[in-house]
Design a protein around this motif. Structure first.
Motif: not given
Length: 725
Positions: A75-90, A153-162
């Motif tokens: 019943q609780g609400d949720t958020l979705t963290l979406a990630i896109k990396a130009d190189r690889s998430v690994d 927090t999530v917005k500030e972590a973006s950049g440099d191909g991520v």
């Protein structure tokens, strides 16, 4: 009854006006203290908005009931963290950044445990460039101000191909800016229009101050009424627009009549009483029509729309009361100084007193003459124009806004785009199947297989059984998105064909936000015609009682339907088809928000009746005096053209300011109401009304069961001269 003038001492309305004029300090004090008290209680302790449009006896409502009862952990609400990396998430540097963001999100006091995409391979695309994860919120009614730091927090972590983005309803609410200065712009524009109409700062200020004080008290009252009949969060914005528009207009009508009475030689007190017993009487009738039209929303049978109807009616009622009590008190303070504080104007030559006004009246009379000489041609051209504008209404689709139609710089939209690219557009529009477990539904595999084979389904999850063993759910993800017509068609096909034919398919309900939105739209489509019929019928009865003519009431209903239909068509063309949408602040083409058509119809029908009342009541006065319909229509137009034009301009200014705000649904409503008022004040009042009344002639005043009155005829030339035209 009509608005013909009576002796100023006659009637309860005259006594009320005289009391408010003479006891103006007491009346003003009561208003100030009363509104201040209401504001303190209403804004400080009023009911919170309710945005849950689910419920009723729909399939989605039944599914949600099962989930709430047997799956409390969902019943609780949720958020979705979406990630896109130009190189690889690994990539080591990318992984380090992603894990830090997840740790920061998990450390928040409003979030629960988070599953890292590195722990579940289903959360990462095969090419390892896109990943997602769910952030559970521990509080069902989380404060959106606490979600905003997570978005940042999530917005500030973006950049440099991520690219990282946080999606979900609460994230969208957290980053949506406040309405901003839209209402202020509307008030400023209205002030300019009033100054142009009156030429005096004092006359300009009275309608605005009266309306603003009434709106403040009305909104505070709405918040208290919310404890009895809850309403969604958009109600305040929509009601404020309606209240501001009608509040200024109603005061404008009365102040204009007051000024006319002063010019005719009345003392300020009698001028006030006459203004209230004529224009004020029409205001009360017009406002009552708006309230009754709004209450027509109750016919929709939807809990929250009933709340919208009651809340908006409250603010209209307060503006009506202010117009006939607070405004007479203000007029008592101004007296003959109503035209004070005129700005200096440079003039080339002196004009006789009233020359400009007479010139405007002559222009209105000449225009009426043009229409009346070719009434059939004018009526046909206006009718065709309105039908062409209304034609797009036939393709109207209804839905509720989601992340896909938000401005593209919002984190919620970026999250939607990333997830759709990596996992398909249907990932954000899952269908949740729920059923009770019994002997018949012990094995859900045949149902799951039947759903997975259905055209338009991307994939289906395995069933989950509740901890009490009494219910089960599984999810199906469409290949199309939340706003796609194909998704609604898929839901209808699953309910109407797939589930009934599948083994153990009976008793399985389809729910979730996607299905609930589709059910809500279906409900509106099925009950909207009934609401329209009820509003029209009641309004016709009221107008017939006022003007004592069935013909005119029928004309008004048809013309109002045409103008509102044209407004619907413009909304579809702009919002759904995308014509000039980006220029008007709509991020992308989208379906019409489900509540917009049923919300704006009663508002517009009531407002259209306002203009009809102020025009036709004047026409009726002239007809009873002259006995000539053509002269009466010309005189009525001449005496009300400036007033209706100013009132319509104020309404349009107030409604179009909604385009400056962030809410795409409110923008749709504001656009539709502005277009409808524009059409009503131009094509309808200036073309259709004089043309149709000319065609009907004596039949305009037909009333069954009673012989038409025969006014003492006056020669047309004399009638025109006496009418000031």
């Amino acid at each position: 009854m009509t608005t013909t003038e009576t002796h100023p001492r006659d009637g309860a309305l005259a006594r009320l006006a005289r009391f408010c004029y003479r006891r103006r300090r007491l009346v003003l004090m009561i208003w100030i203290v009363g509104v201040a008290a209401l504001a303190f209680v209403g804004f400080g302790y009023g009911a919170a908005p309710d945005n849950d449009f689910s419920g009723g006896n729909t399939s989605s409502a039944k599914a949600q009931t099962l989930i709430d009862k047997h799956f409390p952990e969902q019943q609780g609400d949720t958020l979705t963290l979406a990630i896109k990396a130009d190189r690889s998430v690994d990539d080591p540097s990318v992984r380090q950044r992603i894990e830090k963001v997840i740790a920061d999100l998990e450390a928040s006091p409003i979030t629960g445990p988070v599953t890292s995409p590195y722990q579940d391979k289903s959360l990462v695309t095969p090419d390892r460039h896109i990943a997602r994860t769910i952030i559970p919120l521990t509080d069902k009614d989380v404060d959106t101000s606490k979600v905003k730091p997570l978005v940042d927090t999530v917005k500030e972590a973006s950049g440099d191909g991520v690219t990282l983005a946080l999606g979900g309803d609460e994230a969208a609410k957290a980053e949506t800016p406040k309405q901003g200065p839209a209402e202020g712009v509307g008030v400023l524009t209205a002030a300019v229009i009033l100054f142009i109409a009156f030429g005096s700062l004092v006359a300009m200020g009275l309608p605005i101050v009266t309306a603003l004080l009434a709106i403040l008290g009305g909104i505070a009252s709405m918040k208290l009424v919310g404890y009895v009949v809850p309403s969604p969060d958009f109600t305040v914005i929509m009601a404020a627009m309606v209240g501001l528009g009608v509040g200024i207009d109603y005061a404008l009508f009365i102040v204009t009549r007051y000024k006319d009475n002063l010019q005719d030689g009345d003392e300020p007190e009698n001028a006030t009483v006459k203004a209230i017993t004529t224009a004020g009487h029409a205001v009360l009738f017009a406002g009552t029509t708006v309230v009754i039209a709004l209450l027509g929303l109750i016919v929709m049978g939807q809990r929250l729309m009933t709340g919208v109807a009651v809340a908006t009616s409250v603010i209209v009622l307060v503006t009506m009361i202010a117009a006939v009590t607070l405004l007479p008190a203000f007029l008592g303070f101004t007296g003959r100084r109503i035209n004070s504080l005129r700005l200096p104007r440079r003039t080339v030559r002196r004009e006789p007193v009233g020359a400009a006004s007479q010139e405007r009246r002559d222009l209105a009379v000449r225009w009426a003459g043009v229409v009346q000489r070719r009434p059939l041609v004018a009526a046909m051209l206006a009718g065709v124009a309105l039908l062409v504008l209304a034609a797009p209404t036939l393709s109207m689709r209804l839905s509720l806004p989601d992340a896909s139609v938000q401005p593209h710089d919002r984190s919620s939209y970026v999250s939607y785009r990333i997830v759709s690219e990596g996992f398909g557009p249907g990932f954000s529009a899952p269908l949740i199947f729920a059923t009770k477990l019994d002997a018949e539904h012990a094995d859900l595999r045949p149902v799951v297989e039947a759903v997975s084979r259905t055209k338009g389904i991307a994939y289906v999850t395995q069933p989950r059984v509740s901890k009490d063993g009494q219910a089960a759910t599984f999810m199906a993800f469409p290949k199309t998105g939340y706003q796609d017509a194909a998704t609604a068609d898929l839901v209808h096909r699953l309910r109407g064909d797939v589930l009934p034919k599948a083994p153990s398919g009976e008793g399985i309900y389809i729910g979730g936000p996607n299905a609930a939105t589709i059910d809500y739209a279906d409900q509106v489509n099925s009950r909207l015609p009934l609401m329209i019929a009820v509003v029209i019928a009641v309004s016709m009865v009221l107008l017939t009682a006022l003007v004592r003519s069935v013909t005119i009431a029928l004309q008004a209903a048809v013309m109002n339907l045409l103008s509102i239909g044209a407004a619907y068509g413009v909304i579809v063309a702009v919002v759904q088809w995308g014509w000039f949408g980006s220029a008007l602040g709509f991020p992308t083409a989208m379906p019409i928000t489900t509540w917009v058509p049923m919300m704006i119809f009663p508002v517009l029908f009531g407002l259209s009746m306002d203009y009809e009342v102020f025009l036709i009541s004047r026409v009726r006065e002239e007809y009873e005096r002259t006995g000539d319909t053509r002269t009466a229509v010309a005189a009525g137009l001449a005496r009300t053209a400036k007033l209706i034009t100013a009132a319509a301009a104020i309404m349009i200014a107030v409604f179009t300011t909604s385009l400056l705000g962030p809410d795409v649904a409110v923008k749709q409503g504001g656009l539709g109401m502005a277009v409808a008022v524009l059409i009503d004040a131009t094509i309808v009042r200036m073309v259709l009304v004089p043309a149709v009344m000319e065609l009907c002639g004596k039949a305009n005043w037909w009333m069954p069961g009673r012989r038409a009155s025969k006014p003492t005829p006056i020669p047309p030339a004399r009638a025109r001269e006496e009418a000031g035209v």
